[in-house]
Design a protein around this motif. Sequence first.
Motif, PDB file in Angstrom:
ATOM      1  N   ILE A   6      -2.581 -23.935 -14.290  1.00 52.98           N
ATOM      2  CA  ILE A   6      -2.135 -22.436 -13.259  1.00 52.98           C
ATOM      3  C   ILE A   6      -3.294 -21.353 -12.998  1.00 52.98           C
ATOM      4  CG2 ILE A   6      -1.288 -21.535 -15.034  1.00 52.98           C
ATOM      5  CD1 ILE A   6       0.408 -20.155 -12.523  1.00 52.98           C
ATOM      6  N   PRO A   7      -4.365 -21.453 -12.463  1.00 52.48           N
ATOM      7  CA  PRO A   7      -5.034 -20.458 -12.076  1.00 52.48           C
ATOM      8  C   PRO A   7      -4.515 -19.647 -13.359  1.00 52.48           C
ATOM      9  CG  PRO A   7      -4.810 -21.015 -10.404  1.00 52.48           C
ATOM     10  CD  PRO A   7      -3.338 -21.288 -11.001  1.00 52.48           C
ATOM     11  N   LYS A   8      -5.612 -18.592 -14.100  1.00 51.94           N
ATOM     12  CA  LYS A   8      -5.992 -18.040 -15.115  1.00 51.94           C
ATOM     13  C   LYS A   8      -5.778 -16.845 -13.925  1.00 51.94           C
ATOM     14  CE  LYS A   8      -8.543 -16.529 -19.334  1.00 51.94           C
ATOM     15  NZ  LYS A   8      -8.559 -15.564 -18.887  1.00 51.94           N
ATOM     16  N   LYS A   9      -5.589 -15.979 -13.320  1.00 52.47           N
ATOM     17  CA  LYS A   9      -5.295 -14.946 -12.702  1.00 52.47           C
ATOM     18  C   LYS A   9      -5.216 -15.268 -11.642  1.00 52.47           C
ATOM     19  CE  LYS A   9      -6.793 -10.496 -11.866  1.00 52.47           C
ATOM     20  NZ  LYS A   9      -5.227  -9.936 -12.316  1.00 52.47           N
ATOM     21  N   GLY A  10      -4.256 -14.814 -10.577  1.00 52.08           N
ATOM     22  CA  GLY A  10      -3.934 -14.889  -9.269  1.00 52.08           C
ATOM     23  C   GLY A  10      -3.980 -13.519  -8.422  1.00 52.08           C
ATOM     24  N   ASN A  11      -3.882 -13.857  -6.969  1.00 52.89           N
ATOM     25  CA  ASN A  11      -3.907 -12.914  -6.498  1.00 52.89           C
ATOM     26  C   ASN A  11      -2.331 -13.024  -5.847  1.00 52.89           C
ATOM     27  OD1 ASN A  11      -3.769 -14.135  -3.989  1.00 52.89           O
ATOM     28  ND2 ASN A  11      -6.175 -13.991  -3.575  1.00 52.89           N
ATOM     29  N   ILE A  12      -1.255 -13.297  -6.126  1.00 52.35           N
ATOM     30  CA  ILE A  12       0.012 -13.495  -5.417  1.00 52.35           C
ATOM     31  C   ILE A  12       0.680 -12.532  -6.502  1.00 52.35           C
ATOM     32  CG2 ILE A  12       1.995 -14.620  -4.664  1.00 52.35           C
ATOM     33  CD1 ILE A  12      -0.276 -16.840  -3.862  1.00 52.35           C
ATOM     34  N   TYR A  13       1.955 -11.567  -5.533  1.00 55.02           N
ATOM     35  CA  TYR A  13       2.722 -10.982  -7.150  1.00 55.02           C
ATOM     36  C   TYR A  13       4.226 -11.798  -6.270  1.00 55.02           C
ATOM     37  CZ  TYR A  13       4.098  -6.207  -4.023  1.00 55.02           C
ATOM     38  OH  TYR A  13       4.101  -5.956  -3.260  1.00 55.02           O
ATOM     39  N   SER A  14       5.524 -12.054  -6.519  1.00 53.65           N
ATOM     40  CA  SER A  14       6.823 -12.783  -5.722  1.00 53.65           C
ATOM     41  C   SER A  14       7.919 -11.729  -6.486  1.00 53.65           C
ATOM     42  CB  SER A  14       6.873 -14.041  -6.148  1.00 53.65           C
ATOM     43  OG  SER A  14       7.761 -14.770  -5.269  1.00 53.65           O
TER      44      SER A  14
END
Length: 339
Positions: free
Chosen positions: A203-211
């Motif tokens: 998994i990418p270390k940081k993302g730009n989606i919140y769910s």
Amino acid sequence: HSVEAHRTDLMTITRYVLNEQSKHPESRGDFTILLSHIVLGCKFVCSAVNKAGLAKLLGLAGETNIQGEEQKKLDVLSNEVFVKALVSSGRTCILVSEEDEEAIFVEPSKRGRYCVVFDPLDGSSNIDCGVSIGTIFGIYTVKDQDEPSLNDVLQPGKNMLAAGYCMYGSSCTLVLSTGSGVNGFTLDPSLGEFILTHPDIKIPKKGNIYSVNEGNAKNWDGPTTKYVEKCKFPKDSSSPKSLRYIGSMVADVHRTMLYGGIFLYPADKKSPNGKLRVLYEVFPMSFLMEQAGGQSFTGKERALDLDPTKIHQRSPIFLGSYDDVEEIKALYAEENAKA
Ligand code: P6P
């Protein structure tokens, strides 16, 4: 040559698990046999889910089907298929299903050394509108096969030896970890085999989606409210995160696993322990997230450290990219420091 070799060198899930087994010379192949029965259950559910809409069209899914039998709801049917497949594998001794109030203790003659906790069809309320749904499972080893007890499944998730989910969507994808990384397999219906399509998922270390279900915002606690506010109105110059919420855990977690970001089902005033179940939703997804380099937090502790006391108990959950979960952990640490 390498492309050709790759295309003809089919890495099926069975072959993958046999490779894993060969790393444990002492193993007698029991896990491989167990997994092949779980895979059978997933193949059945995949086919049944894909026909579900059609069944409705053909009037099969009404009160009674053309044979005049009571048409079972898909989640009940899926549960029966998994229970029968797991018992007939001869490798299990305790089963905990989201569909069954009590744990199932397998009869001695059919007992094996594994305990399987599972949700046979999570998100099944989404079937009628065609949204992806899934099966989620986790596997513990029994302490004493002759004296299986609930304590064998009331263990922290960190003691699981394997976990996975199968998502029934535009394709049927089974994501599995046996404790050394995460691999994704896609069902090739023409072969009836799950083929390795997503080797070594990280998994990418940081993302730009919140769910998260923003509809519960009125009832959230301070740290969750602050965190979601930060996602929408970042204090620094960074751009706001995107909101993606499918409302089917397997689909939301699978997207998070592949694209990065954070999935939250927080506690709220209505449900102080959140909604998702510890044994067969929180633990398996947390196990997979850690194996993929992410992490999973309950608002109080590392999710896999939680010590369950009831087989259907719930817990709040914040899981996904390592850095994103760190941020919400910091907000809860601040809150807990005040208390
Ligand atoms: P809400 C589906 O019913 C489910 O158990 C999970 O698959 C999903 O993440 C969650 O509940 C959705 O809950 O309250 O947002 O509809």
